[in-house]
Design a protein around this motif. Structure first.
Motif, short mmCIF file in Angstrom:
data_model
loop_
_atom_site.label_atom_id
_atom_site.label_comp_id
_atom_site.label_asym_id
_atom_site.label_seq_id
_atom_site.Cartn_x
_atom_site.Cartn_y
_atom_site.Cartn_z
N LEU A 92 0.83 -1.20 0.00
CA LEU A 92 0.00 0.00 0.00
C LEU A 92 0.86 1.26 0.00
O LEU A 92 0.58 2.23 -0.71
N GLU A 93 1.93 1.23 0.77
CA GLU A 93 2.83 2.39 0.86
C GLU A 93 3.49 2.67 -0.49
O GLU A 93 3.61 3.82 -0.91
N ILE A 96 0.96 4.36 -2.76
CA ILE A 96 0.72 5.77 -2.41
C ILE A 96 1.90 6.64 -2.82
O ILE A 96 1.72 7.74 -3.36
N HIS A 117 -6.41 4.22 0.82
CA HIS A 117 -5.43 4.35 1.90
C HIS A 117 -6.12 4.50 3.25
O HIS A 117 -5.76 3.82 4.23
N LEU A 161 0.03 10.27 7.30
CA LEU A 161 -1.13 10.41 6.42
C LEU A 161 -1.36 11.87 6.06
O LEU A 161 -1.78 12.18 4.94
N ASP A 164 0.95 12.62 3.30
CA ASP A 164 0.57 12.01 2.04
C ASP A 164 -0.62 12.70 1.38
O ASP A 164 -0.67 12.84 0.16
N HIS A 165 -1.61 13.12 2.19
CA HIS A 165 -2.88 13.55 1.62
C HIS A 165 -3.27 15.00 1.93
O HIS A 165 -4.37 15.42 1.59
#
Length: 246
Positions: A92-93, A96, A117, A161, A164-165
């Motif tokens: 998953l990482e 992303i 995610h 997170l 990332d987002h």
């Protein structure tokens, strides 16, 4: 029993509060990496290696005695489940990070990638909340140690997170992640699974914790604080060993 139930509920609230209020600790999100986050990561990893891995050894004995046909073909099944947890979050990482490289620096993630995610971490948070009611958290001391380690782990995850987002996580993602430990705790009140299933969940969560901490500490661009990480790991290990000897 009632006080322990109350403490477990307070722990679930603490998990939720980390996601709700972590964004206010803006200084922790800087580069070079905050020593406090590195220390929190060290605590989380110490908890896995000093407390959870011995539990996995006990869980292996449970699985060895199982008559489930699938498990009979796996010699080290509980450790394979830990590896599965690590591999799942590693995959998953990578997804992303590849997605982020294809976007301008300050642009939010695409909705589908974002929710994939967040959904993975929501399930993860729910499992950690569920284990408040099961596993080895049947004493006040072990429950408090679990609460401290996982609260700090959630803090590390929250900043990862957020990085990332961006604002999308602050507006939406953190609220779902805040609800899931409470949902997991509530599920633990009404759903009791077998000792075998608890061992499997513990193994999966343990492997996932290792990956989610180290992926934040190891990249060179994080400029992490090894001394703080080591202090957290050694200090919490000594605390765990002290409780285990009593």
């Amino acid at each position: 029993m009632v006080p322990l139930l109350l403490v477990s509920f307070i722990a679930a609230l603490a998990f939720a509060a980390v996601h709700v209020f972590a964004g206010r600790l803006r200084t922790l999100g800087r580069i070079p990496r905050s020593g406090w986050l590195s220390m929190a990561g060290g605590v989380s990893v110490a908890y896995v290696f000093v407390h959870l891995l011995p539990e996995l050894a006990e869980g292996q004995e449970v699985m060895d005695g199982s008559d489930m046909w699938l498990l009979s073909y796996l010699e080290h099944h509980v450790y394979l489940l830990a590896l599965l947890g690590l591999a799942a979050f590693y995959g998953l990482e990578r997804l992303i990070k590849k997605h982020r490289r294809d976007l301008p620096e300050h642009q939010e993630s695409h909705a589908g990638v974002f929710w994939l995610h967040i959904a993975a971490f929501a399930i993860y948070n729910g499992l950690i909340g569920y284990l408040l009611m099961h596993g080895e958290n049947n004493r006040l001391s072990t429950l408090v140690l679990y609460c401290i380690a996982m609260s700090l782990h959630f803090l590390v995850n929250d900043f990862a997170l957020q990085n990332d987002h961006k604002d999308l996580f602050r507006r939406r993602g953190r609220w779902l992640l805040a609800m899931m430990p409470l949902a997991g705790w509530a599920s633990g009140l009404v759903i009791e699974v077998s000792e075998l299933a608890v061992s499997a969940l513990t193994a999966f969560v343990g492997g996932s914790i290792i990956l989610n901490v180290l992926k934040e500490e190891l990249p060179e661009e994080r400029d992490s604080r090894f001394s703080a990480f080591l202090l957290g790991a050694v200090g919490y290990s000594l605390l765990l060993l002290g409780f285990q000897s009593t």
